[in-house]
Motif scaffolding. Sequence first.
Motif, PDB file in Angstrom:
ATOM      1  N   ALA A   1       0.833  -1.204   0.000  1.00  0.00           N
ATOM      2  CA  ALA A   1       0.000   0.000   0.000  1.00  0.00           C
ATOM      3  C   ALA A   1       0.872   1.260   0.000  1.00  0.00           C
TER       4      ALA A   1
ATOM      5  N   ILE B   1      -6.866   1.474   1.861  1.00  0.00           N
ATOM      6  CA  ILE B   1      -6.455   0.499   0.844  1.00  0.00           C
ATOM      7  C   ILE B   1      -5.788  -0.694   1.524  1.00  0.00           C
TER       8      ILE B   1
ATOM      9  N   PHE C   1      -6.717   7.451   2.969  1.00  0.00           N
ATOM     10  CA  PHE C   1      -6.973   6.639   1.783  1.00  0.00           C
ATOM     11  C   PHE C   1      -5.996   5.475   1.693  1.00  0.00           C
ATOM     12  N   SER C   2      -4.720   5.732   1.934  1.00  0.00           N
ATOM     13  CA  SER C   2      -3.727   4.650   1.868  1.00  0.00           C
ATOM     14  C   SER C   2      -3.957   3.628   2.979  1.00  0.00           C
TER      15      SER C   2
ATOM     16  N   MET D   1       1.322   9.594  -4.262  1.00  0.00           N
ATOM     17  CA  MET D   1       0.647  10.781  -3.745  1.00  0.00           C
ATOM     18  C   MET D   1       1.618  11.739  -3.063  1.00  0.00           C
TER      19      MET D   1
ATOM     20  N   TRP E   1       2.200   1.553  -3.626  1.00  0.00           N
ATOM     21  CA  TRP E   1       1.158   1.841  -4.615  1.00  0.00           C
ATOM     22  C   TRP E   1       0.466   3.177  -4.403  1.00  0.00           C
ATOM     23  N   VAL E   2       0.291   3.583  -3.127  1.00  0.00           N
ATOM     24  CA  VAL E   2      -0.542   4.758  -2.860  1.00  0.00           C
ATOM     25  C   VAL E   2       0.256   5.929  -2.296  1.00  0.00           C
TER      26      VAL E   2
END
Length: 87
Positions: free
Chosen positions: A21, A39, A35-36, A29, A24-25
């Motif tokens: 995570a 996820i 949000f991360s 960002m 990917w996030v």
Amino acid sequence: MARLSIETLMGIPSIAIGLVAYIWVVKPMGHFSAFSGGIALSMIMLPVITLSTEETLLLIPGSLREAALALGVSYPRTIVKVILPPG
């Protein structure tokens, strides 16, 4: 194939999922966010939710499905209108 994938995902340590995570996030960002974390948490909870849903759907009698199909109802409509409501 799907069950094998779910069981494999269940065996992955949470720290590894957190790193995925992060890569990917968070890295794209540029900062941490809820949000991360969401996820990562969804990746951890996916196998639990999938297996419990499968077990619940297996508890529904097969006679309901067979009756709907015998009456000429399509398979997708049988799932939506007959199998899912009791589950």
